[in-house]
Design an enzyme around this catalytic site. Structure first.
Site, PDB file in Angstrom:
ATOM      1  N   SER A 123      37.761  70.385 -99.854  1.00 14.34           N
ATOM      2  CA  SER A 123      37.525  70.502-101.303  1.00 14.34           C
ATOM      3  C   SER A 123      38.499  71.459-101.971  1.00 14.34           C
ATOM      4  O   SER A 123      38.651  71.414-103.185  1.00 14.34           O
ATOM      5  CB  SER A 123      36.081  70.921-101.616  1.00 14.34           C
ATOM      6  OG  SER A 123      35.456  71.544-100.562  1.00 14.34           O
ATOM      7  N   ASN A 195      36.238  68.982-109.452  1.00 16.44           N
ATOM      8  CA  ASN A 195      35.961  70.420-109.356  1.00 16.44           C
ATOM      9  C   ASN A 195      36.676  71.230-110.425  1.00 16.44           C
ATOM     10  O   ASN A 195      36.182  72.270-110.859  1.00 16.44           O
ATOM     11  CB  ASN A 195      36.282  70.947-107.954  1.00 16.44           C
ATOM     12  CG  ASN A 195      35.123  70.676-107.010  1.00 16.44           C
ATOM     13  OD1 ASN A 195      34.010  70.382-107.460  1.00 16.44           O
ATOM     14  ND2 ASN A 195      35.370  70.752-105.721  1.00 16.44           N
TER      15      ASN A 195
HETATM   16  N1  LIG Z   1      29.235  71.111 -98.996  1.00 19.81           N
HETATM   17  C1  LIG Z   1      29.725  70.408-100.011  1.00 19.81           C
HETATM   18  O1  LIG Z   1      29.057  70.220-101.055  1.00 19.81           O
HETATM   19  C2  LIG Z   1      31.095  69.803 -99.918  1.00 19.81           C
HETATM   20  C3  LIG Z   1      31.507  68.866-100.901  1.00 19.81           C
HETATM   21  C4  LIG Z   1      32.756  68.262-100.784  1.00 19.81           C
HETATM   22  C5  LIG Z   1      33.593  68.604 -99.729  1.00 19.81           C
HETATM   23  N2  LIG Z   1      33.181  69.538 -98.803  1.00 19.81           N
HETATM   24  C6  LIG Z   1      34.097  69.820 -97.677  1.00 19.81           C
HETATM   25  O2  LIG Z   1      33.626  69.118 -96.529  1.00 19.81           O
HETATM   26  C7  LIG Z   1      33.957  69.850 -95.345  1.00 19.81           C
HETATM   27  C8  LIG Z   1      32.697  70.124 -94.558  1.00 19.81           C
HETATM   28  O3  LIG Z   1      31.814  70.868 -95.341  1.00 19.81           O
HETATM   29  P1  LIG Z   1      30.243  70.958 -95.017  1.00 19.81           P
HETATM   30  O4  LIG Z   1      29.593  71.477 -96.242  1.00 19.81           O
HETATM   31  O5  LIG Z   1      29.775  69.682 -94.403  1.00 19.81           O
HETATM   32  O6  LIG Z   1      30.248  72.110 -93.906  1.00 19.81           O
HETATM   33  P2  LIG Z   1      29.245  72.319 -92.688  1.00 19.81           P
HETATM   34  O7  LIG Z   1      29.428  73.729 -92.266  1.00 19.81           O
HETATM   35  O8  LIG Z   1      27.872  71.834 -93.021  1.00 19.81           O
HETATM   36  O9  LIG Z   1      29.827  71.341 -91.561  1.00 19.81           O
HETATM   37  C9  LIG Z   1      31.040  71.551 -90.941  1.00 19.81           C
HETATM   38  C10 LIG Z   1      30.909  71.103 -89.496  1.00 19.81           C
HETATM   39  O10 LIG Z   1      32.202  71.170 -88.880  1.00 19.81           O
HETATM   40  C11 LIG Z   1      31.958  71.496 -87.532  1.00 19.81           C
HETATM   41  N3  LIG Z   1      33.190  71.909 -86.892  1.00 19.81           N
HETATM   42  C12 LIG Z   1      33.814  73.124 -86.941  1.00 19.81           C
HETATM   43  N4  LIG Z   1      34.928  73.103 -86.197  1.00 19.81           N
HETATM   44  C13 LIG Z   1      35.029  71.856 -85.682  1.00 19.81           C
HETATM   45  C14 LIG Z   1      35.943  71.222 -84.821  1.00 19.81           C
HETATM   46  N5  LIG Z   1      37.008  71.868 -84.330  1.00 19.81           N
HETATM   47  N6  LIG Z   1      35.734  69.929 -84.465  1.00 19.81           N
HETATM   48  C15 LIG Z   1      34.653  69.256 -84.941  1.00 19.81           C
HETATM   49  N7  LIG Z   1      33.746  69.814 -85.762  1.00 19.81           N
HETATM   50  C16 LIG Z   1      33.923  71.088 -86.118  1.00 19.81           C
HETATM   51  C17 LIG Z   1      30.886  72.562 -87.597  1.00 19.81           C
HETATM   52  O11 LIG Z   1      30.258  72.740 -86.343  1.00 19.81           O
HETATM   53  C18 LIG Z   1      29.972  71.984 -88.663  1.00 19.81           C
HETATM   54  O12 LIG Z   1      28.949  71.174 -88.102  1.00 19.81           O
HETATM   55  C19 LIG Z   1      34.704  71.103 -95.831  1.00 19.81           C
HETATM   56  O13 LIG Z   1      36.072  70.849 -95.808  1.00 19.81           O
HETATM   57  C20 LIG Z   1      34.189  71.264 -97.264  1.00 19.81           C
HETATM   58  O14 LIG Z   1      35.089  71.973 -98.082  1.00 19.81           O
HETATM   59  C21 LIG Z   1      31.955  70.125 -98.859  1.00 19.81           C
END
Ligand SMILES: NC(=O)c1ccc[n+]([C@@H]2O[C@H](COP(=O)([O-])OP(=O)(O)OC[C@H]3O[C@@H](n4cnc5c(N)ncnc54)[C@H](O)[C@@H]3O)[C@@H](O)[C@H]2O)c1
Length: 319
Positions: A123, A195
């Protein structure tokens, strides 16, 4: 590669976003492999997906039979190589850390077949922050989903400096096929489109709150029941057209001089963050929460939110 050639999809990172993205592709008929670092996380992801499917069935969006049918298309593994060796399309949704993403993309470039397209759900980063080492830059782009990904319709499809037209078109078509509303972002800029607009609004919202112009309750009420209400149905530019551009020009001419143009988030917000007032997860933010709603009651509050969103979805996006 043609759309019909995409059969297997892998999602790297099965957290909040990854599990919903995986669910969306599985609902769309694709075989999906979810990958994360620990079995426990993958187990949780599958139970969240089961709950999400139950909510969709209770809301009449899918039939009861589709719950098991969709789950049967999903597999999990902590082994990245195994997760992606047959993938035609990979979405990375791991933590927002450029180093973690860089390592994942380095492996993907080696482990995946030559034709595989990579998308990141970042993001706030841009592709060159974590994909400069990849050879297939024409087949990498950003697909930026919104939480909860299996319900919120729009996905921003962001073109990187070296993304090919073919990759943009193919991923656009793939998202349409799984009933999302893709939006093309033609140039990779921080915050993309959604955003940037959202944070622009927060700048003014937080400033009004900091100045005590209205209570937090009334600020939320005012936005939800006015332009928030309208924006769910018609976009901001159509809103301008309907009001008249002369009218909006005059309003902007007067208000641009007085609305907030700070380059830093407000001090009062910084104080809240430092005091641990982080919102629902710590029991206090702009409002007070029963901490249970983030621990044992969280599932119910997410379900209630999702049901409300699904009602809106059925009304505004009947397809
Ligand atoms: N939360 C939101 O509202 C939102 C919205 C749009 C985009 N994003 C983006 O999406 C992505 C994930 O965000 P999220 O909110 O799901 O985070 P989250 O913390 O819920 O999930 C991230 C996952 O990645 C895993 N992870 C870490 N290192 C890893 C690796 N080497 N290999 C495989 N898995 C690994 C973690 O264990 C975790 O389960 C980020 O880049 C975030 O910026 C989030």
């Amino acid at each position: 590669m043609q759309l019909e050639d995409i059969r297997n999809i892998s999602v790297i990172g099965a957290g909040l976003m990854g599990h919903g993205i995986g669910l969306t592709y599985a609902l769309g008929g694709y075989r999906v492999v979810l990958n994360d670092t620990r079995e426990e996380i993958l187990g949780n992801a599958i139970s969240y997906i089961r709950n999400d499917l139950k909510t969709l069935a209770e809301s009449g969006v899918i039939s009861q039979d589709m719950i098991e049918e969709t789950l049967s298309r999903l597999t999990t593994t902590t082994n990245l190589k195994k997760a992606v060796k047959d993938a035609d399309f990979v979405t990375e949704a791991a933590v927002e850390d450029a180093e973690v993403k860089r390592e994942i993309f380095s492996h993907l470039d080696v482990f995946c077949p030559e034709h595989t397209i990579f998308a990141s759900n970042t993001s706030s980063l841009v592709l060159r922050d974590f994909t400069s080492q990849c050879r297939r830059k024409d087949r990498i782009l950003i697909t930026h989903w919104f939480n909860p990904p299996h319900i919120v319709p729009v996905v921003e499809v962001v073109r990187g400096e070296e993304t090919s037209d073919e990759t943009m078109e193919l991923v656009y078509a793939l998202l349409q096929k799984v009933k999302k509303v893709p939006v093309k972002i033609l140039k990779e800029i921080p915050g993309f489109v959604v955003n940037r607009i959202q944070v622009g609004m927060f700048r003014e919202v937080w400033s009004l709150w900091q100045q005590g112009i209205a209570s937090p309750e009334d600020i939320d009420l005012a936005v939800k029941g006015s332009f928030g209400f309208r924006l769910a149905a018609i976009g901001p530019l159509a809103t301008c057209d309907l009001g008249g551009l002369d009218l909006w020009y005059g309003i902007a001419d007067r208000l641009f001089k007085v609305i907030n143009d700070a380059h830093q988030p407000p001090e009062a917000l910084k104080r809240k963050v430092r005091a641990g007032e982080l919102g629902v997860k710590t029991g206090k933010g702009f409002f007070d929460y029963n901490i249970d709603c983030f621990t044992k009651g969280q599932e119910e509050s997410v379900k209630a939110r999702d049901k409300k969103f699904i009602q809106l979805l059925k009304l505004l996006y009947p397809q």
